[in-house]
Design a protein around this motif. Structure first.
Motif, PDB file in Angstrom:
ATOM      1  N   ILE A  93       1.333   0.838 -11.770  1.00 47.75           N
ATOM      2  CA  ILE A  93       2.260   1.265 -11.110  1.00 47.75           C
ATOM      3  C   ILE A  93       2.696   0.652  -9.691  1.00 47.75           C
ATOM      4  N   GLY A  94       1.314  -0.148  -9.073  1.00 47.70           N
ATOM      5  CA  GLY A  94       1.762  -0.769  -8.114  1.00 47.70           C
ATOM      6  C   GLY A  94       1.123  -0.173  -6.762  1.00 47.70           C
ATOM      7  N   GLY A  95       0.915  -0.709  -5.619  1.00 47.57           N
ATOM      8  CA  GLY A  95       0.496  -0.068  -4.581  1.00 47.57           C
ATOM      9  C   GLY A  95       1.493   0.830  -3.851  1.00 47.57           C
ATOM     10  N   SER A  96       2.658   0.601  -3.782  1.00 42.26           N
ATOM     11  CA  SER A  96       3.606   1.409  -3.137  1.00 42.26           C
ATOM     12  C   SER A  96       3.923   2.747  -3.829  1.00 42.26           C
ATOM     13  N   TRP A 106      -0.685  -4.789   9.263  1.00 44.67           N
ATOM     14  CA  TRP A 106      -0.248  -3.344   9.364  1.00 44.67           C
ATOM     15  C   TRP A 106      -0.697  -2.320   8.000  1.00 44.67           C
ATOM     16  N   GLY A 107      -1.023  -3.173   7.087  1.00 42.76           N
ATOM     17  CA  GLY A 107      -1.991  -2.395   6.020  1.00 42.76           C
ATOM     18  C   GLY A 107      -3.364  -1.899   6.608  1.00 42.76           C
ATOM     19  N   PHE A 110       3.226  -2.380   0.757  1.00 50.58           N
ATOM     20  CA  PHE A 110       3.385  -2.924  -0.670  1.00 50.58           C
ATOM     21  C   PHE A 110       4.536  -2.934  -1.063  1.00 50.58           C
ATOM     22  N   ALA A 111       5.710  -2.275  -0.453  1.00 45.27           N
ATOM     23  CA  ALA A 111       6.902  -2.483  -1.035  1.00 45.27           C
ATOM     24  C   ALA A 111       7.836  -3.660  -0.367  1.00 45.27           C
ATOM     25  N   SER A 112       6.971  -4.207   0.720  1.00 45.61           N
ATOM     26  CA  SER A 112       7.807  -5.205   1.510  1.00 45.61           C
ATOM     27  C   SER A 112       7.741  -6.616   0.446  1.00 45.61           C
ATOM     28  N   GLY A 113       6.850  -6.698  -0.399  1.00 44.89           N
ATOM     29  CA  GLY A 113       6.525  -7.695  -1.135  1.00 44.89           C
ATOM     30  C   GLY A 113       6.359  -9.219  -0.528  1.00 44.89           C
ATOM     31  N   SER A 115      -0.101   7.073   5.074  1.00 44.44           N
ATOM     32  CA  SER A 115       0.338   6.881   3.620  1.00 44.44           C
ATOM     33  C   SER A 115       1.810   6.219   3.371  1.00 44.44           C
ATOM     34  N   VAL A 116       2.773   6.674   4.179  1.00 45.03           N
ATOM     35  CA  VAL A 116       4.203   6.163   4.189  1.00 45.03           C
ATOM     36  C   VAL A 116       4.046   4.539   4.645  1.00 45.03           C
ATOM     37  N   LEU A 117       3.454   4.321   5.780  1.00 41.03           N
ATOM     38  CA  LEU A 117       3.176   2.919   6.174  1.00 41.03           C
ATOM     39  C   LEU A 117       2.489   2.021   4.991  1.00 41.03           C
ATOM     40  N   MET A 118       1.592   2.557   4.137  1.00 37.90           N
ATOM     41  CA  MET A 118       0.961   1.966   3.059  1.00 37.90           C
ATOM     42  C   MET A 118       2.247   1.580   2.226  1.00 37.90           C
TER      43      MET A 118
END
Length: 464
Positions: A410-413, A348-349, A336-339, A329-332
């Motif tokens: 709120i987005g994936g991250s 990686w996803g 998503f936060a990487s933009g 979950s942290v990896l996900m």
């Protein structure tokens, strides 16, 4: 039905029981897995809002709750075998009807009743298997039902993948009607369980059924044991579960049942193609093929848990699986936060989704229901399993309805941040409260909960 059947006939009945159990598990898995791909094409055809799209999965889970609540009364009133026949009929009728609708309201109605059928199946199928299978294969068949379910989910994804070019979502949803009719024909030829016959005072039919399903059993001794078990289950009331000494066990079972689903596994099962699309993957080969690989990994993980549980114990498997869910979950969140999500997708996803799903099936998916059956005395065991299932389905409905709106809003991250937090809560919950019950008799486990969740005196061997 003869009380002294020949061995070949008995072997044939045992094989039919095993085949019926596996088929029902596969059909159930298919019916909850095929919607993932179908949603892509339903949305294209009907141009639905996010909430309307979510409702197609939510009404199914709402039906699950209704079916699970009425399953026990129906199975007691008309029998396990007749209830299984109703399940097979429901699967066939409502799967076929799913392929004939033309608007989302009609689809929601049909899927609600399919959900009721699934709810019946969730309760009655394991009971039917456990009560009717020969003792030598009973454990393998009950655990194998989970393997069959994951296999069905995988088949659902593969069928969606194979029909992606045509976009025929109606056929995706309706195909399970065919095996449902076949398993119906099989179920019609099976007897009910000896336990149900005894509950209804039909002792000779119980005797004949025991002899038919297992020629090696001492029929009189087995009948006496079933009589004693039925007597032990009388007198249990659900209000007793919320009083000491069982209130701690009840809180544990309810919490565990809720955490199984609220941590997000069915967000992946129902909406994998949408998640992969949000990560930048394109084309139906990727949007449906990659989730199929994920479900194959889940199947391997489930089978692996079957071989590991007697060696490692329940706690290490649960804690290891949930820890991997937290990490993935942290990896996900990071993905998503990487933009930097672009066409071609984030591998990686893909790794994050694969590990999350495999870890769930290795830990939560394979182990959690064991605790419901072990935490209460016989007279409260059925109510305990029912409470856990209800908590599980309520959390499932929350995830089904709100996952897509959260991803949009709120987005994936942030959404996977919520799952990270919930998985961390589950990890602490299991670490603090889940006992290691490997190799312990049910009586010892009952005393653990009656003693305030502590092993006493000579019983204590560590908590794994």
């Amino acid at each position: 039905m003869s009380a002294t059947p020949t061995t070949p006939r008995t072997s044939a009945v045992g094989r039919k029981i095993a085949l019926a159990a596996a088929a029902i598990g596969v059909i159930y898995g298919y019916d909850i897995g095929n919607i993932a791909g179908a949603l892509l094409f339903i949305d294209e055809e009907m141009n639905l809002s996010t909430l309307a799209l979510s409702s197609i999965t939510t009404v199914l889970v709402a039906g699950n709750i209704v079916g699970a609540l009425i399953a026990g009364k129906i199975a007691t009133a008309i029998g396990r075998q007749k209830t299984m026949v109703l399940v097979a009929i429901g699967y066939a009728v409502f799967a076929a009807a799913s392929g004939m609708v033309s608007d989302v309201v009609s689809l929601d109605i049909v899927r609600f009743f399919l959900g009721v059928t699934i709810g019946l199946s969730l309760v009655v199928a394991p009971v039917f298997v456990a009560e009717s299978a020969p003792a030598a294969i009973r454990g393998a068949l009950v655990v194998g039902y989970q393997v069959a379910t994951v296999t069905g989910i995988l088949i659902g994804y593969l069928v969606d993948w194979s029909l992606a070019d045509s976009g025929n979502w109606r056929l995706m949803l309706a195909l399970s009607a065919i095996p449902s009719v076949l398993v119906l024909l099989l179920l019609l030829r099976l007897p009910d369980t000896a336990r149900w016959y005894l509950m209804k005072g039909r002792r000779e039919e119980a005797r004949a059924t025991l002899a038919l399903t297992d020629p090696t059993v001492d029929v009189d001794r087995e009948l006496a044991e079933i009589d004693a078990d039925i007597a032990a289950e009388r007198g249990g009331a659900i209000r007793e579960m919320f009083r000491k000494p069982y209130s701690t066990a009840t809180a544990f079972v309810l919490g565990l049942g809720f955490l199984v689903q609220i941590t997000g596994i069915n967000a992946v099962t129902y909406y994998s193609p949408s998640i992969f699309e949000d990560m930048g993957f394109t084309g139906y080969g990727a949007l449906l093929g990659l989730p199929s690989v994920v479900q194959l990994a889940a199947l391997v993980a489930t089978i692996g848990a079957l071989f590991a549980v007697d060696r490692l114990g329940r706690r290490p498997i649960l804690l290891g699986g949930i820890s991997a869910m937290v990490a993935s979950s942290v990896l996900m969140m990071i993905v998503f936060a990487s933009g930097s999500l672009a066409e071609g997708g984030s591998m990686w996803g893909f790794v994050g989704i694969l590990v999350f799903t495999a870890a769930f099936n290795f830990g939560f998916g394979s182990m959690v229901w064991v605790y419901a059956s072990e935490s209460f005395p016989a007279r409260l065991r059925a109510q305990g399993a029912s409470l856990m299932l209800t908590a599980d389905l309520v959390a499932n409905m929350i995830v089904a309805q709100f996952f897509l709106p959260l991803m949009d809003g709120i987005g994936g991250s942030a959404t996977f941040g919520i799952f990270t937090a919930l998985s961390a809560v589950a990890l602490v919950f299991v670490f603090r409260l889940a006992p290691e019950t490997k190799g312990r008799p049910l009586e010892s486990i009952r005393h653990y909960w009656e003693n305030g969740a502590k092993w006493t005196g000579e019983e204590f061997h560590g908590r794994g």
